[in-house]
Design a protein around this motif. Structure first.
Motif, PDB file in Angstrom:
ATOM      1  N   ASN A 136      -2.210  10.540  -7.744  1.00 54.32           N
ATOM      2  CA  ASN A 136      -3.394  10.004  -7.068  1.00 54.32           C
ATOM      3  C   ASN A 136      -4.178  11.136  -6.410  1.00 54.32           C
ATOM      4  O   ASN A 136      -3.635  11.893  -5.608  1.00 54.32           O
ATOM      5  N   SER A 174     -14.818   9.467 -10.007  1.00 53.59           N
ATOM      6  CA  SER A 174     -14.854   8.024  -9.785  1.00 53.59           C
ATOM      7  C   SER A 174     -13.427   7.487  -9.680  1.00 53.59           C
ATOM      8  O   SER A 174     -12.466   8.175 -10.016  1.00 53.59           O
ATOM      9  N   ILE A 175     -13.334   6.245  -9.227  1.00 49.69           N
ATOM     10  CA  ILE A 175     -12.035   5.585  -9.106  1.00 49.69           C
ATOM     11  C   ILE A 175     -11.582   5.146 -10.495  1.00 49.69           C
ATOM     12  O   ILE A 175     -12.389   4.634 -11.284  1.00 49.69           O
ATOM     13  N   GLY A 176     -10.320   5.327 -10.798  1.00 54.67           N
ATOM     14  CA  GLY A 176      -9.783   4.860 -12.073  1.00 54.67           C
ATOM     15  C   GLY A 176      -8.717   5.788 -12.618  1.00 54.67           C
ATOM     16  O   GLY A 176      -8.464   6.865 -12.081  1.00 54.67           O
ATOM     17  N   ALA A 177      -8.108   5.321 -13.702  1.00 55.00           N
ATOM     18  CA  ALA A 177      -7.074   6.106 -14.377  1.00 55.00           C
ATOM     19  C   ALA A 177      -7.732   6.962 -15.453  1.00 55.00           C
ATOM     20  O   ALA A 177      -8.637   6.506 -16.159  1.00 55.00           O
ATOM     21  N   GLN A 217      -5.003   9.709 -11.491  1.00 57.43           N
ATOM     22  CA  GLN A 217      -5.643   8.516 -10.970  1.00 57.43           C
ATOM     23  C   GLN A 217      -6.645   8.924  -9.893  1.00 57.43           C
ATOM     24  O   GLN A 217      -6.273   9.567  -8.911  1.00 57.43           O
TER      25      GLN A 217
END
Length: 169
Positions: free
Chosen positions: A62, A126-129, A153
């Protein structure tokens, strides 16, 4: 590594056969064959490069959006001949949010027992995998191209406000 274990198996089987035929049953003593065996083993192993990648994949975990984490991939030569590296990530390049920021391998010759490094950056916007891979071509006769997978992530940044509230009267 794979070749050496196959050679070891052939040598052990050959020794067992020679012992059964010669040394223990009144036949030709084992010592007569020992120089022949060493010549066969040396001829069978030969000189070849043997690429080893560590780690073979990289999980950055993360990472807050707007920040970055870096990791190092080490390319080693476990063989007995020079390992010649081609251009890293030419057939399978990395795309954002992954970047190779230091490539000490492309076009390099790594002597037996030596190593070089590649530094990878994960910087999610950006947010995401996210996942990707890149290739490391070489003259290793068993594995001419190694693929290294990367992942991570993108997470929201932790925001803290101090004080938690303000009284305007």
């Amino acid at each position: 590594m794979r070749l050496h274990s196959a050679v070891a198996l052939r040598v052990i089987l050959g020794l067992l056969l020679l012992t059964a035929i010669g040394g223990g049953m009144g036949g030709v003593p084992f010592g007569v064959y020992s120089s022949l065996i060493s010549k066969v083993v040396l001829a069978d192993i030969g000189d070849e490069s043997d690429i080893f990648i560590s780690p073979s994949s990289m999980d950055f975990g993360n990472v807050e959006v707007g920040s970055f984490v870096e990791g190092v991939v080490t390319v080693s030569n476990l063989g007995t001949a020079d390992l010649i590296i081609g251009t890293v990530a030419v057939s399978d390049p990395l795309t954002a949010p992954f970047t190779i920021i230091a490539d000490n391998c492309s076009g390099e010759t790594i002597a037996p027992g030596g190593n070089r490094t590649i530094t990878i950056r994960f910087e999610p916007g950006s947010i995401g995998a996210f996942s990707d891979s890149f290739d490391i071509p070489s003259n290793d006769p068993d594995i001419p191209v190694v693929t290294v997978a990367v992942g991570g992530q993108g997470i929201a940044a932790d925001i803290s406000v101090s004080p938690p509230s303000v009284d305007f009267g």
